[in-house]
Write a protein that holds these residues in place. Structure first.
Motif, mmCIF file in Angstrom:
data_model
loop_
_atom_site.group_PDB
_atom_site.id
_atom_site.type_symbol
_atom_site.label_atom_id
_atom_site.label_comp_id
_atom_site.label_asym_id
_atom_site.label_seq_id
_atom_site.Cartn_x
_atom_site.Cartn_y
_atom_site.Cartn_z
ATOM 1 N N GLN A 62 40.526 35.556 34.193
ATOM 2 C CA GLN A 62 39.975 36.602 35.063
ATOM 3 C C GLN A 62 41.642 36.134 35.749
ATOM 4 N N VAL A 63 42.681 37.122 35.600
ATOM 5 C CA VAL A 63 43.585 36.758 36.608
ATOM 6 C C VAL A 63 43.788 37.886 37.526
ATOM 7 N N TYR A 64 44.190 37.482 38.668
ATOM 8 C CA TYR A 64 43.688 38.009 39.868
ATOM 9 C C TYR A 64 45.615 38.227 40.118
ATOM 10 N N GLN A 65 45.604 40.119 40.561
ATOM 11 C CA GLN A 65 47.178 39.948 40.077
ATOM 12 C C GLN A 65 47.770 40.786 41.733
ATOM 13 N N SER A 66 46.437 41.018 43.194
ATOM 14 C CA SER A 66 46.264 42.008 43.855
ATOM 15 C C SER A 66 47.229 40.488 44.849
ATOM 16 N N LEU A 67 47.843 40.867 46.117
ATOM 17 C CA LEU A 67 48.440 40.597 47.122
ATOM 18 C C LEU A 67 47.055 39.965 48.256
ATOM 19 N N THR A 68 46.504 40.775 48.605
ATOM 20 C CA THR A 68 45.462 40.726 49.392
ATOM 21 C C THR A 68 44.031 39.955 49.035
ATOM 22 N N ARG A 69 43.478 39.711 49.482
ATOM 23 C CA ARG A 69 41.696 38.878 49.086
ATOM 24 C C ARG A 69 41.345 40.687 49.593
ATOM 25 N N LYS A 70 41.382 41.347 50.091
ATOM 26 C CA LYS A 70 40.352 42.289 49.906
ATOM 27 C C LYS A 70 40.533 43.169 48.325
ATOM 28 N N GLU A 71 42.298 43.331 48.083
ATOM 29 C CA GLU A 71 42.248 44.137 46.951
ATOM 30 C C GLU A 71 41.425 42.965 45.959
ATOM 31 N N ARG A 72 41.889 41.139 45.554
ATOM 32 C CA ARG A 72 41.160 40.966 44.938
ATOM 33 C C ARG A 72 39.387 40.556 44.938
ATOM 34 N N HIS A 73 38.786 41.060 46.074
ATOM 35 C CA HIS A 73 37.978 41.229 45.980
ATOM 36 C C HIS A 73 37.662 42.232 44.851
ATOM 37 N N GLU A 74 37.989 43.340 44.838
ATOM 38 C CA GLU A 74 37.584 44.644 44.068
ATOM 39 C C GLU A 74 38.228 44.476 42.352
ATOM 40 N N GLU A 75 38.826 43.347 42.662
ATOM 41 C CA GLU A 75 39.519 42.873 40.988
ATOM 42 C C GLU A 75 37.911 41.615 40.535
ATOM 43 N N LEU A 76 37.608 41.297 41.983
ATOM 44 C CA LEU A 76 36.698 40.205 41.295
ATOM 45 C C LEU A 76 35.400 41.250 40.537
ATOM 46 N N ILE A 77 34.950 42.091 41.463
ATOM 47 C CA ILE A 77 34.289 43.245 41.283
ATOM 48 C C ILE A 77 34.080 43.562 40.129
ATOM 49 N N GLN A 78 34.787 44.301 39.745
ATOM 50 C CA GLN A 78 35.288 45.360 38.488
ATOM 51 C C GLN A 78 35.012 43.607 37.081
ATOM 52 N N TYR A 79 35.733 43.153 37.226
ATOM 53 C CA TYR A 79 35.429 41.450 35.901
ATOM 54 C C TYR A 79 33.763 41.897 36.362
ATOM 55 N N GLY A 80 32.926 41.465 37.178
ATOM 56 C CA GLY A 80 31.968 41.078 36.987
ATOM 57 C C GLY A 80 31.097 42.043 36.242
ATOM 58 N N ILE A 81 31.200 43.491 36.534
ATOM 59 C CA ILE A 81 30.995 44.509 36.529
ATOM 60 C C ILE A 81 31.084 44.577 34.984
ATOM 61 N N ASP A 82 32.391 44.804 34.234
ATOM 62 C CA ASP A 82 32.658 44.540 32.991
ATOM 63 C C ASP A 82 31.942 43.495 32.261
ATOM 64 N N GLY A 83 32.080 42.441 32.800
ATOM 65 C CA GLY A 83 31.903 41.155 32.101
ATOM 66 C C GLY A 83 30.311 41.493 32.014
ATOM 67 N N ALA A 84 29.506 41.301 32.860
ATOM 68 C CA ALA A 84 27.967 41.102 32.741
ATOM 69 C C ALA A 84 27.232 42.457 31.983
ATOM 70 N N VAL A 85 28.309 43.811 31.445
ATOM 71 C CA VAL A 85 27.754 44.645 30.545
ATOM 72 C C VAL A 85 28.181 44.008 29.329
ATOM 73 N N ALA A 86 29.252 43.296 29.070
ATOM 74 C CA ALA A 86 29.723 42.750 27.466
ATOM 75 C C ALA A 86 28.150 42.233 27.714
ATOM 76 N N GLN A 87 28.400 41.015 28.272
ATOM 77 C CA GLN A 87 27.238 39.743 27.856
ATOM 78 C C GLN A 87 26.015 40.533 27.233
ATOM 79 N N VAL A 88 25.363 41.574 28.120
ATOM 80 C CA VAL A 88 23.874 42.542 27.525
ATOM 81 C C VAL A 88 23.934 43.184 26.797
ATOM 82 N N GLU A 89 25.540 43.705 26.528
ATOM 83 C CA GLU A 89 24.818 44.286 24.866
ATOM 84 C C GLU A 89 25.001 43.206 23.812
ATOM 85 N N ARG A 90 25.403 42.316 24.060
ATOM 86 C CA ARG A 90 25.817 41.341 23.119
ATOM 87 C C ARG A 90 24.661 40.707 22.268
#
Length: 468
Positions: A62-90
């Motif tokens: 989970q590496v954050y590329q954006s310059l602002t906190r708000k943009e990194r926060h959006e990255e975090l949300i997407q990481y959170g969704i993708d990760g939890a979905v992958a874990q549930v499916e497995r």
């Protein structure tokens, strides 16, 4: 003699009334929760910044590329969704139709609501329920009901549940799957101690749970709806008088600490080895977390450093007032407008002489003294914030229009996302926050773990069912 447990109906199938605690950032995942469900219990996938995988099955950092906190926060949300979905499916595949799979979220985690929506939308039919604590999750019932899954609020008092029930939960009563009572003195991770409760004086959970059941009855909730006892549960024969107890009604038991030491547990080998060496008293109930909540973790050099940071602390005024009659002359560069007491001036000079040469202001009009290296690391961690909490004392991030708490960043705390990600993925156990329940010292003396034995989840569940 231990009465023994009977299966209950949950999510349309029979399961053992045994719940795997959903432990934070990557401390439970698809392997442990899937195996727990396969053994007939309720496995809990942590949906807090969970790991996702690339096409070859490798964890995606989970590496954050954006310059602002708000943009990194959006990255975090997407990481959170993708990760939890992958874990549930497995986890769902591993369970193979047995038991049930819940997910766990923290209401005060960053992006809790969009993450919960995103995960439940993409895992329809695979998640039985959502456990949620760390705050007052009033909207939990509404969200869970909209996807046809149970919600299981985590509370630490009958008073808290009454507030949730009256304001929101009574409107979606049919989707209330259970109420999790988490002992605020014994549970690992973040603890729900109120200002009216003394962290140094633990209370017996029985009368607190009996009170919770009374509150539930006031709301017309059937005794068949379970209360889940969480925190301090090690072996069931110690809770025998809770089973088939008419005062308490239906009871389930949550195990958070014991599943850490299993073959399927995702925590690194060093963490597992450390669990086997803990002594009673090695778990500290502290208040360094940037959430503002109390939390319980192993008292290691990481926590001792935070203790030291707060101990090297003095109050100041910006003007000559009363005993604050001495101008601070160390740790503040060319500034000369910090006034302290004579004793604190002496302390500051001693700390400066010991290498703690940098003074950092706190939101409480105090100064803490740290080394130049520590100051540099603190500033970097604060600058790298990606908004992993709804509001963070350490970085002053908040999910509001200004993305700020409006208070000065508190350097007495730490970046919780950084340390939990590091320890979960092989970082040093002595230099990171290591959450654990207050019964973790029992690994060392429990004969089940003698000679370094690490059971499979199935072996652990079978052992638990015997009462031991």
């Amino acid at each position: 003699m231990f009465k023994g447990l009977k299966p209950i109906l949950y999510g349309g199938r029979e399961v053992w009334p045994l719940v795997e605690g959903g432990k934070g950032v990557s401390a439970t995942n698809h392997m442990s929760s899937g195996a727990w469900a396969a053994a007939g219990g309720i496995g809990t996938v942590s949906a807090v910044n969970a790991d996702s995988f690339d096409a070859e099955g490798r964890i995606i950092p989970q590496v954050y590329q954006s310059l602002t906190r708000k943009e990194r926060h959006e990255e975090l949300i997407q990481y959170g969704i993708d990760g939890a979905v992958a874990q549930v499916e497995r986890a769902y595949e591993i369970a193979n139709g047995n038991g049930a799979i819940n997910i766990n979220v923290l209401w005060e985690m960053g992006g809790a609501q969009p993450i919960l929506h995103g995960v439940l939308e993409r895992t329809r039919g695979k998640v039985a329920g959502v456990t949620c604590g760390a705050g007052m999750p009033y909207k939990l019932s509404e969200i869970a009901a909209s996807y046809g899954v149970y919600y299981l609020p985590i509370i630490s008092s009958g008073r808290a549940f009454r507030a949730l029930w009256k304001r929101a939960y009574s409107k979606a009563a049919e989707w209330l799957g259970a109420v999790v009572y988490e002992d605020p003195w014994l549970a690992g991770g973040h603890n729900g101690l109120s200002n009216a409760e003394d962290p140094r004086v633990p209370q017996d959970p029985y009368p607190r749970v009996a009170e919770l059941r009374a509150v539930m009855r006031e709301g017309g909730i059937s005794d068949d709806l379970p209360i889940v006892m969480a925190g301090g549960v090690w072996r069931l024969d110690e809770w025998d008088n809770w089973i088939n107890n008419s005062e308490l009604g239906s009871i389930m038991f949550q195990f958070g600490t014991r599943p850490l030491l299993t073959q399927e547990s995702p925590i690194p080998p060093g963490w597992k080895a450390r669990l086997m060496t803990l002594e009673e008293g090695d778990i500290l109930l502290h208040r360094f977390s940037p959430t503002g909540f109390y939390s319980s973790a192993v008292l290691n050099p990481f926590l001792r450093n935070l203790e030291g940071r707060s101990e090297r602390q003095i109050a100041f005024t910006k003007e000559h007032v009363g005993d604050h009659a001495f101008a601070l002359d160390v740790g503040i560069g060319t500034r000369k407008n910090y006034w302290v007491t004579k004793g604190d001036l002496q302390h500051a000079r001693e700390w400066h002489g010991a290498g703690y040469t940098e003074a950092i202001k706190t939101p409480d009009d105090t100064l803490i003294f740290v080394t130049p290296e520590e100051q540099k690391q603190i500033r970097k961690d604060q600058a790298d914030c990606m908004g992993c909490l709804s509001q963070c004392a350490f970085s002053s991030w908040a999910e509001n229009e200004k993305n700020s708490t409006g208070r000065l960043a508190d350097s007495r705390s730490f970046c919780i996302q950084k340390t939990l990600q590091d320890i979960a993925h092989g970082g040093p156990t002595e230099e990171n926050l290591m959450f654990a329940g207050h019964s973790a010292f029992r690994f060392k003396s429990d004969p089940f773990y003698s000679n370094g034995f690490v059971p499979t989840v199935k072996q652990l569940v079978d052992r638990i069912l015997t009462g031991a």
